[in-house]
Structure formats: structure tokens, C-alpha cells
Design a protein around this motif. Structure first.
Motif: not given
Lengths: 239, 239
Positions: A119-147
């Protein structure tokens, strides 16, 4: 696909390709390319001696694989302390019809990756992973989403697995009959299988004037999914 | 998809769909239809506590699943005495782009089946299984092939697993955002994924006059693979 100097995964009993070892590859380039061309994997893990095989979306970062799920799921509860896992990706490219039953086969490109899922428990690593979970498939998409809300982040578990061993296995030769069988009057063929993107279906509840975004440019109807995923990956992780 | 009187798999801790249990089905009709629409599965098994996830072709007969491999393979050596296994099939139907990261998802249809995997050692059952290994996909094809040699039969291991527990999990709703998020000016879509049959590639070494055979009628370029497999299965196992 591999050269002797290229970075490669070490080989041991876990990842050595034993059956049809001529089809096996261990170099990072081959293994990573097959992983990055996929969205879906199957993860195997063990609870009380019982194996489970769970389909999930995943992505790679360096030599680490990530996937996710609800914090409540069985697998994630079990993997929180680090558990041996095997993550497998398979691209089915054809069914092969030969002149005898024994030579019926399939063309495919697969990777098996072994490691300890945690499990990823470090808050910083987890936040970054949750961004890439979307952006890896749809580059830079997270920036346009509801936070994401704190509640959503809490409810999503992210699993990381450093790849300790991995192998790729590739069959790409179509019909391969015994020499003497080619003289027989029997029909044989390679039947290609293609996984493609269909016509995008915009949400019927879009606000007026909201158009398809640039992060989706790689996903055009008719494209091979693995090509689109490969291109999106390259853009998401470009230097 | 299920009625209370329909045959169904029993539910216990192994196969109960815990996360998103509204997506779970246990009736034979739903589970079997998803299995019969697939050629590829992933099988999980355990050796010395290490899970393995292996892709392979498979098929169903009643409540038994069959797959095969070389007699030399690691998995088969281990499973010869009956070992717990999990066979999973996943149809990926879409990627779902929502208005927040948390609601990004995928539409899919999957089955997890649990049981004890065993080598088929009875010669009569093994011969019949080796016929169906081809004919399940290409009805009656074996009759037109060069007969299998004893050596080929010996070199092919067939695994059978009676399904003890199974569950299907289906998501088929596309974009599903939080109510308040639909008012946001954010693009969302369902991106369909289709696995289709390409243009058949006849073996370049066919004997003159040898034409594509009736057993392949279900496999036309452009058809969905799962439709073709479903139709071929129905013909192969018709009463």
C-alpha cells in the motif's frame, strides 16, 4: 529486441521462461513497452493458500507498477504489509489455425512481473500517484478536473510494486506447421485479433460548449488501443 | 440477469463480490456466457507461497474449465495432484472519463472461477478434450486435420478444473459522476474498446485449391471476437 548491454531484469526460477524459452525476453525495453501498451492487467495474490486473479487498471513508473482499488477490497487489505504478487499483461494478437491440432496456437505478447505489493501510505506519493492514475492515460487531464476531496483520496487505495523479476513472452509467427504437413490439402490461417478504440461517446449531460479535450487526442476511433496507450504514456512521462 | 430459481454458484468468502457488490452475479447463465465469449484467460496458482498469473487459452464444458500447455511447464507440474487455482476472464469494454479523478473508471465484464486444477490423465477424457480444445473454437475442425500422433498427445497436458465457486462482475454504465459535478464545465466521455477480428491471413503455403472451411464461418473480419466465440461455442456444444 535485447542487446547484451541493455538494462534487463535478473533471471531466477520465478521469471525464467521455461516453456518455449526462445520466446522469452528480460530486457527493460521489451518488458516496459508491453506494459505501457496496456491499461488492463491481472494481478495474482494469495490469501491462506488460495490464489486470486484480479483484473485491474495499472500503470508503470520506472521499475515500479501501480494499481488501485477501494480501501475496502480484499486484495488491498491483504497487501498492505507487502505481499508477493504477480502482475501479468497479455496482448492477444491472433488465433492460429494449423494443419494438425497440436500446432493450433495464438500470437501474443505478454509480461509477467513479480514483486512485493505494498500500500502507498506516504501522502505525497499517494497524491502524485492519484494524478498519474489519470494522467498516464490522459496526459495533463487532472489539471482540468474537479479536484479530489480528502474523502475520495482516503477511499482510494494505491498499491505499488517494485518489479523484482519480470519476463516478456512473445509469439508472432502465425501458422507454423510441421514441414511434412504443408503438403496436406488442409486449410490453415492466422486470424488476427485487434483491440481498437470505438467512436467516443460524450457524456449526454455535458454543459453547453464543452468540447473534447487535447488530453484525448491519442484516442481516435479505429486506432489500436495499444498504440494509443503507448503514445499517451510517452507524452505523460516525457522528459 | 439472474432469477432466484436459476442454477447458480454457491457463495462463500472466495467468490463473494465485496467491493461494488451491486455489480456481482453468481448465476450459471451470466457466468457461463462471459466465459464462453472468451478465448483467453489468466490462471493464478501458487508455488511455495509465490503467486503466478499465467495467460492461456481455455474453454468450458458444463461446470468444468479446461486449459492446456506443455507437459514440461512449471504450472502443470505443480497442478498434477490438484492445486487450488483461480481462472479469470475479463472483457474490457470501455475507458470512462469522468469530471473528477475518483470517478474515472472502465466498463468491463469479468468472471473469477475457483476450484482445484488437476491434470487430465484418463486417456479417453484426454483425447476428447484435445478434440474440443480445437473444436470449441472451430466447430468440427478436428475431423479435417492431420490426426494427432501419440507423441503430440503425450506432449500436451490438459488441465481440468471443476468450478467450485464463481462470480461475474459487470460494470456497464459509462460516465457516472457525482450529481453536483454535472454542472461543471468539464468534458467527460465513455471511450468504447472493441476486440475485433481482422482480415484472415491464409497460410502462404496452402496447397492449390484449398479454401477456407465452414468451421471458420463465425470468424469474419470486423466481427466482435466475443460474438464470434459465443456463436462458435453454441455450435460446438449444440445438443
Amino acid at each position: 529486441m535485447s542487446t547484451t548491454d541493455a538494462p534487463a531484469y535478473e533471471v531466477d526460477a520465478r521469471n525464467r521462461v521455461k516453456r518455449r524459452h526462445d520466446r522469452g525476453f528480460y530486457d527493460h525495453e521489451t518488458v516496459h513497452a508491453l506494459l505501457d501498451a496496456a491499461a488492463l492487467c491481472h494481478v495474482s495474490y494469495v490469501i491462506d493458500g488460495q490464489p486470486y486473479c484480479t483484473p485491474t487498471l495499472f500503470w508503470r513508473e520506472g521499475t515500479t507498477l501501480y494499481w488501485h482499488g477501494s480501501s475496502a477490497s480484499r486484495m488491498l487489505r491483504n497487501l498492505s504489509t507487502g505481499e508477493p504478487a504477480c502482475l501479468t499483461v497479455t496482448h492477444l494478437d491472433s488465433l492460429v489455425l494449423a494443419r494438425c491440432g497440436f500446432n493450433h496456437s495464438a500470437d501474443y505478447r505478454s509480461v509477467m512481473a513479480f514483486g512485493q505489493a505494498k500500500l502507498v501510505t506516504d501522502p505525497v506519493e499517494k497524491r502524485r500517484a492519484l494524478v498519474m492514475m489519470v494522467d498516464r492515460f490522459f496526459p495533463d487531464r487532472t489539471a482540468s478536473l474537479r479536484q479530489s476531496t480528502d474523502q475520495e483520496i482516503k477511499a482510494t487505495a494505491v498499491i505499488a510494486m517494485e518489479i523484482e523479476r519480470a519476463s516478456a513472452k512473445i509469439r508472432a509467427k502465425g501458422v507454423a506447421d510441421d514441414d511434412e504437413d504443408y503438403a496436406l490439402p488442409i486449410y490453415a490461417e492466422r486470424l488476427p485479433i485487434r483491440t481498437v478504440i470505438g467512436a467516443p461517446e460524450p457524456c449526454p449531460r455535458l454543459m453547453p460548449g464543452v468540447a473534447r479535450t487535447a488530453d484525448l487526442a491519442h484516442y481516435q476511433a479505429g486506432r489500436l488501443l495499444d498504440d494509443a496507450l503507448t503514445d499517451a504514456y510517452a507524452e505523460a512521462y516525457k522528459a
